[in-house]
Design an enzyme around this catalytic site. Structure first.
Site, PDB file in Angstrom:
ATOM      1  N   GLY A   1     -13.153  22.763 -12.116  1.00  0.00           N
ATOM      2  CA  GLY A   1     -12.845  23.863 -11.040  1.00  0.00           C
ATOM      3  C   GLY A   1     -14.088  23.659  -9.944  1.00  0.00           C
ATOM      4  O   GLY A   1     -14.460  22.593  -9.679  1.00  0.00           O
ATOM      5  N   ARG A   2     -14.111  24.683  -9.027  1.00  0.00           N
ATOM      6  CA  ARG A   2     -14.950  24.590  -7.895  1.00  0.00           C
ATOM      7  C   ARG A   2     -16.418  24.009  -8.476  1.00  0.00           C
ATOM      8  O   ARG A   2     -17.024  23.395  -7.728  1.00  0.00           O
ATOM      9  CB  ARG A   2     -14.919  25.751  -7.200  1.00  0.00           C
ATOM     10  CG  ARG A   2     -13.677  26.119  -6.278  1.00  0.00           C
ATOM     11  CD  ARG A   2     -13.684  27.673  -5.579  1.00  0.00           C
ATOM     12  NE  ARG A   2     -13.275  28.545  -6.846  1.00  0.00           N
ATOM     13  CZ  ARG A   2     -12.335  29.539  -6.479  1.00  0.00           C
ATOM     14  NH1 ARG A   2     -11.966  29.861  -5.482  1.00  0.00           N
ATOM     15  NH2 ARG A   2     -12.084  30.329  -7.548  1.00  0.00           N
ATOM     16  N   ILE A   3     -16.813  24.783  -9.567  1.00  0.00           N
ATOM     17  CA  ILE A   3     -18.376  24.386  -9.676  1.00  0.00           C
ATOM     18  C   ILE A   3     -18.295  23.074 -10.451  1.00  0.00           C
ATOM     19  O   ILE A   3     -19.186  22.313 -10.079  1.00  0.00           O
ATOM     20  CB  ILE A   3     -18.737  25.719 -10.662  1.00  0.00           C
ATOM     21  CG1 ILE A   3     -18.996  26.973 -10.069  1.00  0.00           C
ATOM     22  CG2 ILE A   3     -20.350  25.405 -11.129  1.00  0.00           C
ATOM     23  CD1 ILE A   3     -19.393  28.270 -10.990  1.00  0.00           C
TER      24      ILE A   3
ATOM     25  N   THR B   1      -4.911  19.749 -17.224  1.00  0.00           N
ATOM     26  CA  THR B   1      -4.177  18.753 -16.334  1.00  0.00           C
ATOM     27  C   THR B   1      -5.142  17.891 -15.506  1.00  0.00           C
ATOM     28  O   THR B   1      -6.053  18.559 -15.041  1.00  0.00           O
ATOM     29  CB  THR B   1      -3.019  19.483 -15.515  1.00  0.00           C
ATOM     30  OG1 THR B   1      -3.715  20.650 -14.919  1.00  0.00           O
ATOM     31  CG2 THR B   1      -1.914  19.816 -16.316  1.00  0.00           C
TER      32      THR B   1
ATOM     33  N   GLY C   1     -21.482  27.275 -18.585  1.00  0.00           N
ATOM     34  CA  GLY C   1     -20.203  28.021 -18.490  1.00  0.00           C
ATOM     35  C   GLY C   1     -20.451  29.343 -19.133  1.00  0.00           C
ATOM     36  O   GLY C   1     -20.618  30.321 -18.508  1.00  0.00           O
ATOM     37  N   ARG C   2     -20.057  29.571 -20.537  1.00  0.00           N
ATOM     38  CA  ARG C   2     -20.100  30.820 -21.104  1.00  0.00           C
ATOM     39  C   ARG C   2     -20.614  30.470 -22.447  1.00  0.00           C
ATOM     40  O   ARG C   2     -20.095  29.157 -23.293  1.00  0.00           O
ATOM     41  CB  ARG C   2     -18.708  31.511 -21.541  1.00  0.00           C
ATOM     42  CG  ARG C   2     -18.387  32.364 -20.067  1.00  0.00           C
ATOM     43  CD  ARG C   2     -19.333  33.270 -19.799  1.00  0.00           C
ATOM     44  NE  ARG C   2     -19.216  34.021 -18.637  1.00  0.00           N
ATOM     45  CZ  ARG C   2     -19.973  34.159 -17.478  1.00  0.00           C
ATOM     46  NH1 ARG C   2     -20.727  32.953 -17.155  1.00  0.00           N
ATOM     47  NH2 ARG C   2     -19.405  34.865 -16.352  1.00  0.00           N
TER      48      ARG C   2
ATOM     49  N   ASP D   1     -27.845  27.338 -20.565  1.00  0.00           N
ATOM     50  CA  ASP D   1     -28.185  28.566 -19.747  1.00  0.00           C
ATOM     51  C   ASP D   1     -27.406  29.831 -20.199  1.00  0.00           C
ATOM     52  O   ASP D   1     -27.571  31.083 -19.776  1.00  0.00           O
ATOM     53  CB  ASP D   1     -27.740  28.132 -18.261  1.00  0.00           C
ATOM     54  CG  ASP D   1     -28.143  29.285 -17.228  1.00  0.00           C
ATOM     55  OD1 ASP D   1     -29.215  30.054 -17.171  1.00  0.00           O
ATOM     56  OD2 ASP D   1     -27.128  29.798 -16.319  1.00  0.00           O
TER      57      ASP D   1
ATOM     58  N   GLU E   1     -25.778  36.928 -25.861  1.00  0.00           N
ATOM     59  CA  GLU E   1     -26.850  37.149 -24.937  1.00  0.00           C
ATOM     60  C   GLU E   1     -27.040  38.753 -24.754  1.00  0.00           C
ATOM     61  O   GLU E   1     -26.321  39.531 -24.806  1.00  0.00           O
ATOM     62  CB  GLU E   1     -26.417  36.737 -23.572  1.00  0.00           C
ATOM     63  CG  GLU E   1     -26.184  35.074 -23.327  1.00  0.00           C
ATOM     64  CD  GLU E   1     -25.591  34.908 -21.828  1.00  0.00           C
ATOM     65  OE1 GLU E   1     -25.466  35.929 -20.677  1.00  0.00           O
ATOM     66  OE2 GLU E   1     -25.219  33.751 -21.687  1.00  0.00           O
TER      67      GLU E   1
ATOM     68  N   HIS F   1     -29.776  32.472 -18.622  1.00  0.00           N
ATOM     69  CA  HIS F   1     -28.422  32.785 -17.757  1.00  0.00           C
ATOM     70  C   HIS F   1     -28.869  33.058 -16.286  1.00  0.00           C
ATOM     71  O   HIS F   1     -28.740  34.168 -15.668  1.00  0.00           O
ATOM     72  CB  HIS F   1     -27.572  33.919 -18.213  1.00  0.00           C
ATOM     73  CG  HIS F   1     -26.253  33.894 -17.822  1.00  0.00           C
ATOM     74  ND1 HIS F   1     -25.210  34.562 -18.403  1.00  0.00           N
ATOM     75  CD2 HIS F   1     -25.854  33.526 -16.540  1.00  0.00           C
ATOM     76  CE1 HIS F   1     -24.107  34.289 -17.661  1.00  0.00           C
ATOM     77  NE2 HIS F   1     -24.388  33.468 -16.727  1.00  0.00           N
ATOM     78  N   VAL F   2     -29.627  31.930 -15.831  1.00  0.00           N
ATOM     79  CA  VAL F   2     -30.058  32.089 -14.263  1.00  0.00           C
ATOM     80  C   VAL F   2     -29.019  31.172 -13.522  1.00  0.00           C
ATOM     81  O   VAL F   2     -29.463  30.736 -12.247  1.00  0.00           O
ATOM     82  CB  VAL F   2     -31.581  31.817 -14.066  1.00  0.00           C
ATOM     83  CG1 VAL F   2     -32.267  32.880 -15.023  1.00  0.00           C
ATOM     84  CG2 VAL F   2     -31.863  30.087 -14.896  1.00  0.00           C
TER      85      VAL F   2
HETATM   86  C1  DGY Z   1     -20.767  34.134 -13.222  1.00  0.00           C
HETATM   87  O1  DGY Z   1     -20.868  34.424 -12.057  1.00  0.00           O
HETATM   88  O2  DGY Z   1     -19.946  34.301 -14.089  1.00  0.00           O
HETATM   89  C2  DGY Z   1     -22.310  33.550 -13.686  1.00  0.00           C
HETATM   90  O3  DGY Z   1     -22.364  33.446 -14.992  1.00  0.00           O
HETATM   91  C3  DGY Z   1     -23.378  34.636 -13.130  1.00  0.00           C
HETATM   92  O4  DGY Z   1     -23.230  35.708 -13.756  1.00  0.00           O
END
Ligand code: DGY
Length: 323
Positions: free
Chosen positions: A154-156, A177, A232-233, A257, A262, A280-281
């Site tokens: 995606g964007r990131i 895809t 990501g997560r 991260d 968490e 998570h920074v």
């Molecule tokens: C988000 O924006 O989802 C990042 O993980 C920061 O919380």
């Protein structure tokens, strides 16, 4: 219908700039947590919006009669039940774009920290060991000659890939895809990509379809020289399988991260030398968090003044009903 300035509920904690800006446009109201039991009859009818940095469950949404919008602080909105909001006609917004470059920067830092053990090297210096014991040990891993696979584009993901390109390493990616116009090597399966690369960067959203997809099988496919980076997560990675793989040398290292539970990080994971761990920074600079806070408030302002949110999530493409 509530009269006067829209009442915006803030359940639990949220970024201070959101709290500072809300009273300029709204009547903010507060409860200590996302708990339907805390919603008085007055709040149940009086609240039109929620600003949240955390979770909003379906039963919490159901506690309100006139809720129109939930403004989520963060691009990831896995904490908000957006499918339920969509069914109820409640708009959900997130904070895309404003954090893209910051998270990509952090990802590169984490990648280098992981392969070159830079935090450990700094600790060595600070503890006086350079003077007492001599040079820090050579890092067993290097970025040189690696093949990096992005899980998510995606964007990131794109911003990370652009940075990784400058390191002169090969780039692959896996998404459902292929993305048009990308020169990186595409893999239709995560396993196929894991077999082809030695470094995976995870940047998919935390959804049911990504949950625990980085599992023991994928880690075996990544191999003994493998490095896993997750920005990501936490839910995407089977943390027990990862800890086991790191302990047994199934992969070489990991940089994380984000975590399953968490802010709690497993003691087993923390005890390992071959991991780099951050709390998570990814987006956590003052400037970027300010921009995210502004987008939370600006979404609410746009909704109540123009009838259209600035950055609604795809599950809730609504406009405001008149009246
Ligand atoms: C988000 O924006 O989802 C990042 O993980 C920061 O919380």
């Amino acid at each position: 219908m509530p009269q006067g300035r829209p009442r915006i509920l803030v359940p639990g904690k949220i970024n201070k700039r959101v709290l500072d800006r809300l009273p300029d446009h709204f009547e903010p109201v507060f409860v200590a947590a996302v708990d339907p039991a805390l919603i008085t009859p007055e709040l149940a009818t009086g609240v039109s919006g929620i600003a949240v940095q955390g979770k909003v469950s379906a039963d919490f949404m159901d506690a309100f009669r006139n809720l129109e919008i939930i403004a989520n602080f963060g691009v990831g909105y896995d904490g908000v039940d957006a499918a339920h909001a969509g069914r109820k006609g409640i708009t959900v917004t997130n904070t895309p774009d404003v954090l893209t470059e910051e998270v990509a920067d952090t990802t590169i830092g984490l990648l280098l920290n992981t392969v070159r053990q830079l935090p450990q090297a700094e600790n060595w210096l600070r503890a006086g060991r350079w003077v007492r014991e001599g040079a820090f040990a050579l890092s067993p891993l290097t970025l040189r000659g690696r093949t990096v696979g992005l899980y998510g584009m995606g964007r990131i993901g794109l911003a990370i890939a652009k940075r990784v390109e400058s390191f002169g390493v090969a780039i692959h990616y896996h998404t459902r895809t292929p993305r048009e116009g990308l020169a990186y090597t595409y893999h239709p399966t995560l396993k196929g990509m894991a077999e082809a690369v030695d470094t995976i960067i995870v940047i998919v959203p935390g959804t049911e379809s990504t949950a625990k997809t980085i599992n023991a099988e994928i880690l075996v496919a990544l191999g003994a020289n493998g490095v896993l980076i997750n920005v990501g997560r936490g839910s995407t990675v089977d943390e027990a399988a990862l800890t086991d793989a790191l302990k047994r040398g199934v992969i070489a290292g990991a940089g994380l991260d984000v975590f399953e539970n968490e802010p709690h990080v497993g003691e087993d994971l923390m005890a390992l030398e071959n991991v780099s761990l951050l709390p998570h920074v990814g987006s956590a600079s003052q400037a970027t968090r300010d921009a995210m806070a502004d987008l939370v408030v600006d979404n609410l302002v746009a909704w109540f003044t123009t009838g259209k949110a600035l950055t609604p999530v795809p599950e809730t493409p609504f406009t405001r009903k008149a009246g």
